[in-house]
Write an enzyme that holds these catalytic residues in place. Structure first.
Site, PDB file in Angstrom:
ATOM      1  N   ASP A  59       0.837  -1.205   0.000  1.00  0.00           N
ATOM      2  CA  ASP A  59       0.000   0.000   0.000  1.00  0.00           C
ATOM      3  C   ASP A  59       0.872   1.256   0.000  1.00  0.00           C
ATOM      4  O   ASP A  59       1.662   1.469   0.922  1.00  0.00           O
ATOM      5  CB  ASP A  59      -0.888  -0.019   1.251  1.00  0.00           C
ATOM      6  N   ASP A  60       0.726   2.078  -1.028  1.00  0.00           N
ATOM      7  CA  ASP A  60       1.478   3.334  -1.152  1.00  0.00           C
ATOM      8  C   ASP A  60       2.983   3.101  -1.295  1.00  0.00           C
ATOM      9  O   ASP A  60       3.782   3.948  -0.882  1.00  0.00           O
ATOM     10  CB  ASP A  60       1.221   4.277   0.039  1.00  0.00           C
ATOM     11  N   CYS A 111      -6.218   4.189  -3.115  1.00  0.00           N
ATOM     12  CA  CYS A 111      -6.418   2.821  -2.634  1.00  0.00           C
ATOM     13  C   CYS A 111      -7.631   2.059  -3.166  1.00  0.00           C
ATOM     14  O   CYS A 111      -7.484   0.991  -3.748  1.00  0.00           O
ATOM     15  CB  CYS A 111      -6.461   2.829  -1.112  1.00  0.00           C
ATOM     16  N   ARG A 131      -7.556  -0.971  -5.957  1.00  0.00           N
ATOM     17  CA  ARG A 131      -7.864  -2.361  -5.559  1.00  0.00           C
ATOM     18  C   ARG A 131      -9.054  -2.917  -6.335  1.00  0.00           C
ATOM     19  O   ARG A 131      -9.130  -4.120  -6.625  1.00  0.00           O
ATOM     20  CB  ARG A 131      -8.147  -2.404  -4.052  1.00  0.00           C
ATOM     21  N   LYS A 162      -5.543  -5.612   3.844  1.00  0.00           N
ATOM     22  CA  LYS A 162      -6.482  -4.508   3.608  1.00  0.00           C
ATOM     23  C   LYS A 162      -7.419  -4.832   2.444  1.00  0.00           C
ATOM     24  O   LYS A 162      -6.975  -5.187   1.356  1.00  0.00           O
ATOM     25  CB  LYS A 162      -5.669  -3.263   3.278  1.00  0.00           C
ATOM     26  N   HIS A 196     -10.814  -2.824   1.442  1.00  0.00           N
ATOM     27  CA  HIS A 196     -11.081  -1.495   0.878  1.00  0.00           C
ATOM     28  C   HIS A 196     -12.031  -1.467  -0.312  1.00  0.00           C
ATOM     29  O   HIS A 196     -11.971  -0.570  -1.145  1.00  0.00           O
ATOM     30  CB  HIS A 196      -9.762  -0.768   0.529  1.00  0.00           C
ATOM     31  N   SER A 217      -8.235   1.863   5.144  1.00  0.00           N
ATOM     32  CA  SER A 217      -6.846   2.265   5.420  1.00  0.00           C
ATOM     33  C   SER A 217      -6.545   2.311   6.912  1.00  0.00           C
ATOM     34  O   SER A 217      -7.413   2.630   7.730  1.00  0.00           O
ATOM     35  CB  SER A 217      -6.559   3.632   4.806  1.00  0.00           C
ATOM     36  N   HIS A 268       1.566   2.130   4.014  1.00  0.00           N
ATOM     37  CA  HIS A 268       0.652   3.266   4.186  1.00  0.00           C
ATOM     38  C   HIS A 268       0.864   3.794   5.606  1.00  0.00           C
ATOM     39  O   HIS A 268       1.027   3.010   6.538  1.00  0.00           O
ATOM     40  CB  HIS A 268      -0.780   2.752   4.005  1.00  0.00           C
ATOM     41  N   ASP A 307      -0.381  -0.658  -4.834  1.00  0.00           N
ATOM     42  CA  ASP A 307      -1.656  -0.061  -5.279  1.00  0.00           C
ATOM     43  C   ASP A 307      -1.526   1.347  -5.841  1.00  0.00           C
ATOM     44  O   ASP A 307      -2.373   1.789  -6.603  1.00  0.00           O
ATOM     45  CB  ASP A 307      -2.691  -0.069  -4.145  1.00  0.00           C
ATOM     46  N   ASN A 308      -0.494   2.078  -5.426  1.00  0.00           N
ATOM     47  CA  ASN A 308      -0.275   3.438  -5.951  1.00  0.00           C
ATOM     48  C   ASN A 308       1.087   3.924  -5.467  1.00  0.00           C
ATOM     49  O   ASN A 308       1.713   3.304  -4.605  1.00  0.00           O
ATOM     50  CB  ASN A 308      -1.388   4.421  -5.537  1.00  0.00           C
ATOM     51  N   LYS A 315       1.431   9.573  -5.264  1.00  0.00           N
ATOM     52  CA  LYS A 315       0.039   9.191  -4.998  1.00  0.00           C
ATOM     53  C   LYS A 315      -0.919  10.363  -5.226  1.00  0.00           C
ATOM     54  O   LYS A 315      -0.605  11.499  -4.871  1.00  0.00           O
ATOM     55  CB  LYS A 315      -0.063   8.725  -3.540  1.00  0.00           C
TER      56      LYS A 315
END
Ligand code: MG
Length: 478
Positions: free
Chosen positions: A46-47, A86, A90, A139, A141, A164, A228, A280-281, A301
């Site tokens: 994540d991130d 996010c 996803r 996660k 989401h 998150s 994240h 994811d980003n 992001k």
């Protein structure tokens, strides 16, 4: 080998090939599914930015296990998510659709009343039809109300956070968040869990799931909450790297990949298992030393520059993916669902139309394999901001966020300011940092990409030109 056993083997091979052909007969021109179906593991960070793992240029810490995926398999240099946030990202991974197609945008929070619609098919649902055991640890989401939970969308097992990890009372700037639930199956088993344990808890369950399902095909989706913010690492993982807490967190994520590889080896599943790592980003740059790096790319992001949407991607499948391969063709998370379905020989004939296409030839490093897409669309919310086709990327005039001054530090973000970009054409091969606008020099490319963008607007809509997409579907509503 005596003739009779040779004949028996030939008959078995013939049956396997015929069965595969029959199952995939709607796409007879595509490569045949492998038999038996492979196990599939997706580790989704994540991130985590493009340059946050060793084989993509990370400095100050080491990721030997993620690097091993690439060294013993393949690395994609031009792998994308469609939106740099996010939930939207996803959604694309799990449904094979642009998020705008299925109506999940931005980042869902505790007040959200929507989630993934019942009629969409996730990777887990598609593979389940082929007899896969399925689990998500981490996660989700895609909606936190019961009807949207992973267990209602193809996953046998779920343990993790519904959204998150910063959506909790300890958020640095927003104190209105309620307690953060930790869910097992469909039950909240704790609130505001000690986040230092998250990465270890997820990895423990991932290893247990592999053990339990060693005799049948499985799909394991390890969706780490880290890196994240707020960053947290176990006591054992703390203070290990010169990059500080961020480096420690990444090394712990890398350790989870190492534990998975060790368990696959211990169970003799190495050659039967495809393992993928991506994110994811891009990095949440306002968090400074608690954010990652997009390497050579612009911004991070929340933007449609490469720093937001281009991700590190590594995949390993010994005996099937040639070691040390590199793919420079563009591909996107939307392509994983149809690729997995093809590899597994799973039937998708009754499913709604999706945007992803199979990238099996790219993944298996077949010579001269090409991206199956003429273009990739990049939206922010409902606004079409940019489109890529071949080496070219065209940004349409839009506003974006950029740091106003020095970044934040130690868990506190710095403010962004709004900036604007006009119509801009970049050659991503010679200018990956999107610095030199070549729109005036290449009007033919501006025109070609604009035509492709118009088709996307007609199909998926575009708030900047006030267009409703003809083929969008609503998200699920509470
Ligand atoms: Mg993210």
């Amino acid at each position: 080998m005596p003739a009779s056993s040779t004949q028996r083997v030939l008959v078995l091979v013939f049956i396997a090939v015929a069965a595969t052909w029959f199952q995939g007969s709607t796409a007879a021109a595509e490569p045949a599914a492998t038999s038996p179906p492979p196990n599939i593991v997706v580790v989704f960070a994540d991130d985590l930015g493009y340059a946050d793992v060793g084989c993509f240029g990370a400095k100050g810490y080491a990721t030997p296990n993620i690097d091993r995926l690439a060294a013993e398999g393949i690395r994609f240099t031009d792998f994308y998510v469609p939106q740099a946030v996010c939930s939207a990202s996803r959604t694309a991974l799990l449904t094979g659709c642009y998020p705008n197609r299925v109506g999940i945008l931005g980042a869902l929070g505790p007040a959200s009343k929507n989630g993934i619609a019942e009629g969409e098919s996730t990777i887990a649902e598609v593979l389940k039809r082929r007899g896969y055991a399925t689990a998500i640890y981490g996660k989700w989401h895609l909606g936190h109300h019961d009807k949207f939970l992973p267990t209602r969308h193809g996953f046998d097992q779920y343990f993790g956070l519904p959204y998150s990890n910063d959506m909790w009372p300890e958020h640095p700037t927003n104190k209105s968040f309620p307690d953060l639930p930790l869910i097992e199956g469909e039950k909240i088993i704790a609130t505001n869990p000690d986040q230092r344990n998250l990465t270890t808890w997820y990895a423990d369950r991932a290893v247990g799931f592999i053990k339990e399902n060693k005799d049948r095909p499985f799909f394991l989706y390890l969706a780490h909450s880290m890196p994240h913010v707020p960053l947290h690492v176990s006591a054992q993982g703390a203070g290990r790297t010169s990059r500080g807490l961020f480096g420690d967190v990444i090394e712990e994520i890398d350790g989870s990949v190492g534990r998975i590889l060790a368990e696959l080896e211990a169970q003799g599943l190495d050659r039967k298992t495809l393992v993928i790592f991506t994110s994811d980003n891009g990095p949440w740059l306002s968090y400074g030393n608690h954010a990652g790096s997009a390497g050579p790319f612009r911004e991070g992001k929340g933007t449609s520059f490469e720093g937001g949407i281009r991700e590190p991607f590594a995949a390993r499948w010994p005996g099937t993916i040639p070691a040390g391969s590199v793919c420079r063709e563009p591909a996107m998370t939307i392509d994983l669902l149809p690729t997995f379905a093809e590899l597994a020989g799973a039937d998708r004939s009754g499913d709604r139309p999706i945007d992803g296409r199979t990238i099996t030839p790219l993944l298996l490093a077949q010579p001269n394999a090409k991206s199956p897409h003429e273009s990739f669309s990049f939206y922010w919310g409902r606004e079409l901001q940019a489109i890529r086709s071949g080496r070219w990327k065209l940004h349409f005039p839009h506003k974006y966020r950029s740091l106003a001054g020095p970044p934040g530090a130690d868990g506190k973000p710095a403010p962004y300011q709004e900036r604007a970009i006009g119509l801009s054409l970049y050659d991503l091969e010679s200018d990956p940092g999107e610095k030199s606008n070549l729109a005036a020099e290449h009007p033919e490319e501006v025109e070609r990409l604009s035509r492709l963008a118009d088709a996307a607007r007609e199909d998926l809509g575009d708030s900047a030109s006030n267009r409703q997409g003809k083929n969008v579907r609503p998200a699920g509503q509470l």
